[in-house]
Design a protein around this motif. Sequence first.
Motif, PDB file in Angstrom:
ATOM      1  N   ASP A 162       0.838  -1.194   0.000  1.00 49.78           N
ATOM      2  CA  ASP A 162       0.000   0.000   0.000  1.00 49.78           C
ATOM      3  C   ASP A 162       0.873   1.244   0.000  1.00 49.78           C
ATOM      4  O   ASP A 162       2.105   1.163   0.033  1.00 49.78           O
ATOM      5  N   ARG A 163       0.260   2.400  -0.018  1.00 48.35           N
ATOM      6  CA  ARG A 163       0.991   3.663  -0.158  1.00 48.35           C
ATOM      7  C   ARG A 163       2.056   3.812   0.931  1.00 48.35           C
ATOM      8  O   ARG A 163       1.780   3.627   2.110  1.00 48.35           O
ATOM      9  N   VAL A 164       3.256   4.140   0.498  1.00 50.35           N
ATOM     10  CA  VAL A 164       4.372   4.311   1.427  1.00 50.35           C
ATOM     11  C   VAL A 164       5.101   5.606   1.119  1.00 50.35           C
ATOM     12  O   VAL A 164       5.055   6.129  -0.002  1.00 50.35           O
ATOM     13  N   LEU A 165       5.796   6.112   2.133  1.00 51.23           N
ATOM     14  CA  LEU A 165       6.686   7.268   1.988  1.00 51.23           C
ATOM     15  C   LEU A 165       8.110   6.755   2.075  1.00 51.23           C
ATOM     16  O   LEU A 165       8.483   6.117   3.057  1.00 51.23           O
ATOM     17  N   GLN A 166       8.896   7.020   1.041  1.00 49.09           N
ATOM     18  CA  GLN A 166      10.297   6.601   1.064  1.00 49.09           C
ATOM     19  C   GLN A 166      11.147   7.562   0.251  1.00 49.09           C
ATOM     20  O   GLN A 166      10.827   7.868  -0.899  1.00 49.09           O
ATOM     21  N   TRP A 167      12.190   8.034   0.860  1.00 51.68           N
ATOM     22  CA  TRP A 167      13.180   8.875   0.193  1.00 51.68           C
ATOM     23  C   TRP A 167      14.558   8.263   0.439  1.00 51.68           C
ATOM     24  O   TRP A 167      14.692   7.450   1.371  1.00 51.68           O
ATOM     25  N   PRO A 168      15.583   8.574  -0.356  1.00 53.69           N
ATOM     26  CA  PRO A 168      15.639   9.636  -1.363  1.00 53.69           C
ATOM     27  C   PRO A 168      14.928   9.264  -2.660  1.00 53.69           C
ATOM     28  O   PRO A 168      14.810   8.081  -2.990  1.00 53.69           O
ATOM     29  N   LYS A 169      14.440  10.284  -3.352  1.00 60.19           N
ATOM     30  CA  LYS A 169      13.870  10.148  -4.682  1.00 60.19           C
ATOM     31  C   LYS A 169      14.907  10.692  -5.673  1.00 60.19           C
ATOM     32  O   LYS A 169      15.157  11.890  -5.709  1.00 60.19           O
ATOM     33  N   PRO A 170      15.531   9.831  -6.458  1.00 52.62           N
ATOM     34  CA  PRO A 170      16.564  10.314  -7.387  1.00 52.62           C
ATOM     35  C   PRO A 170      15.985  11.277  -8.421  1.00 52.62           C
ATOM     36  O   PRO A 170      14.955  10.985  -9.047  1.00 52.62           O
ATOM     37  N   ALA A 171      16.618  12.427  -8.590  1.00 53.38           N
ATOM     38  CA  ALA A 171      16.178  13.374  -9.617  1.00 53.38           C
ATOM     39  C   ALA A 171      16.283  12.732 -10.994  1.00 53.38           C
ATOM     40  O   ALA A 171      15.406  12.906 -11.851  1.00 53.38           O
ATOM     41  N   GLN A 172      17.354  11.992 -11.195  1.00 52.52           N
ATOM     42  CA  GLN A 172      17.532  11.174 -12.408  1.00 52.52           C
ATOM     43  C   GLN A 172      17.708   9.741 -11.937  1.00 52.52           C
ATOM     44  O   GLN A 172      18.766   9.385 -11.425  1.00 52.52           O
ATOM     45  N   PRO A 173      16.662   8.912 -12.043  1.00 57.02           N
ATOM     46  CA  PRO A 173      16.738   7.560 -11.469  1.00 57.02           C
ATOM     47  C   PRO A 173      17.910   6.753 -12.026  1.00 57.02           C
ATOM     48  O   PRO A 173      18.344   6.966 -13.171  1.00 57.02           O
ATOM     49  N   PRO A 174      18.439   5.820 -11.247  1.00 59.78           N
ATOM     50  CA  PRO A 174      19.513   4.947 -11.726  1.00 59.78           C
ATOM     51  C   PRO A 174      19.084   4.186 -12.978  1.00 59.78           C
ATOM     52  O   PRO A 174      17.915   3.783 -13.096  1.00 59.78           O
ATOM     53  N   MET A 175      20.007   3.995 -13.889  1.00 54.34           N
ATOM     54  CA  MET A 175      19.721   3.175 -15.067  1.00 54.34           C
ATOM     55  C   MET A 175      19.658   1.711 -14.641  1.00 54.34           C
ATOM     56  O   MET A 175      20.513   1.232 -13.903  1.00 54.34           O
ATOM     57  N   ILE A 176      18.637   1.011 -15.113  1.00 51.68           N
ATOM     58  CA  ILE A 176      18.475  -0.409 -14.827  1.00 51.68           C
ATOM     59  C   ILE A 176      18.897  -1.196 -16.061  1.00 51.68           C
ATOM     60  O   ILE A 176      18.292  -1.062 -17.132  1.00 51.68           O
ATOM     61  N   TYR A 177      19.947  -1.986 -15.899  1.00 53.38           N
ATOM     62  CA  TYR A 177      20.437  -2.857 -16.971  1.00 53.38           C
ATOM     63  C   TYR A 177      19.954  -4.284 -16.690  1.00 53.38           C
ATOM     64  O   TYR A 177      20.128  -4.789 -15.583  1.00 53.38           O
ATOM     65  N   ILE A 178      19.359  -4.903 -17.680  1.00 56.21           N
ATOM     66  CA  ILE A 178      18.837  -6.255 -17.530  1.00 56.21           C
ATOM     67  C   ILE A 178      19.915  -7.248 -17.931  1.00 56.21           C
ATOM     68  O   ILE A 178      20.386  -7.263 -19.073  1.00 56.21           O
ATOM     69  N   GLY A 179      20.318  -8.088 -16.963  1.00 59.06           N
ATOM     70  CA  GLY A 179      21.332  -9.091 -17.233  1.00 59.06           C
ATOM     71  C   GLY A 179      20.743 -10.343 -17.855  1.00 59.06           C
ATOM     72  O   GLY A 179      19.553 -10.626 -17.732  1.00 59.06           O
ATOM     73  N   GLY A 180      21.599 -11.120 -18.514  1.00 60.27           N
ATOM     74  CA  GLY A 180      21.175 -12.388 -19.104  1.00 60.27           C
ATOM     75  C   GLY A 180      21.445 -12.435 -20.586  1.00 60.27           C
ATOM     76  O   GLY A 180      21.438 -11.396 -21.273  1.00 60.27           O
TER      77      GLY A 180
END
Length: 267
Positions: A162-180
């Motif tokens: 359900d709704r949660v509060l969590q920081w830090p919020k990246p201004a530019q989110p990390p790039m997610i690289y998909i392995g495999g």
Amino acid sequence: MKVGISTFVTDESMPPAALAKAVEERGFDALFLAEHSHIPVSRETPYPAGGELPRPYFRALDPFVALAAAAAVTKSLRLGTGVSLLVQRDVIHTAKSVASLHLISGGRVLYGVGVGWNREEMRNHGTDPRTRGRLLDERIQALRVLWKDDEASYSGEHVRFDRVLQWPKPAQPPMIYIGGNSEAAADRARRLGDGWLPNAVRDPAQVPAQLAMVRDTGLPVTATSAPPDERLFAAYAEAGAERVTLSLPPGPEADTLRRLDEFAALR
């Protein structure tokens, strides 16, 4: 094309801060660290490369702790996981860890994720190996929600909160690289990733076919754990890879620095 280093950091190898500093000083672009929380004594699942499982697999440091140490002593080195086993991790804790590392490093994180291969290891974390692909999809989506929304929530088949509060919020989110290396991994990269992180092939002639799996997507490709082969590097550069990482065996500082010097001569 950029060149990085991929390795394990263990309690028996060169410490992560010293390693990262040496990698950056030699002009490498990135340092990718592997992750295994543990290795079950039962060897039901065979090691994919064949033979005995190498010792670093069960002595690996937590990658986020090691990369935080690396961030403190470097300025431009990209900090990657290759790969983080997100199917074995609590997604809310992981969102916090990745975002925190991203913040303290000045936005240098490349978050590589994968489904993993050790079924007993997954089961010890409560993960059903049969559904790990769908679980990974949902956890990737949940990460992005946690990084973006002030009041984040997610409702899927395998991930719910359900709704949660969590920081830090990246201004530019990390790039997610998909392995495999599989078509399924390439498809996941096309659907959910910011980049693709396959293992490097060993035959330069196989490079065009590998990169063709995501050719029309514009996704950056980092081919990881490559041998020091100039012909292979040239093939990846010609095919348009963003980066290749050299596979660095973990070891004592003197041996590690010698290998890094040898690798630097290939750049």
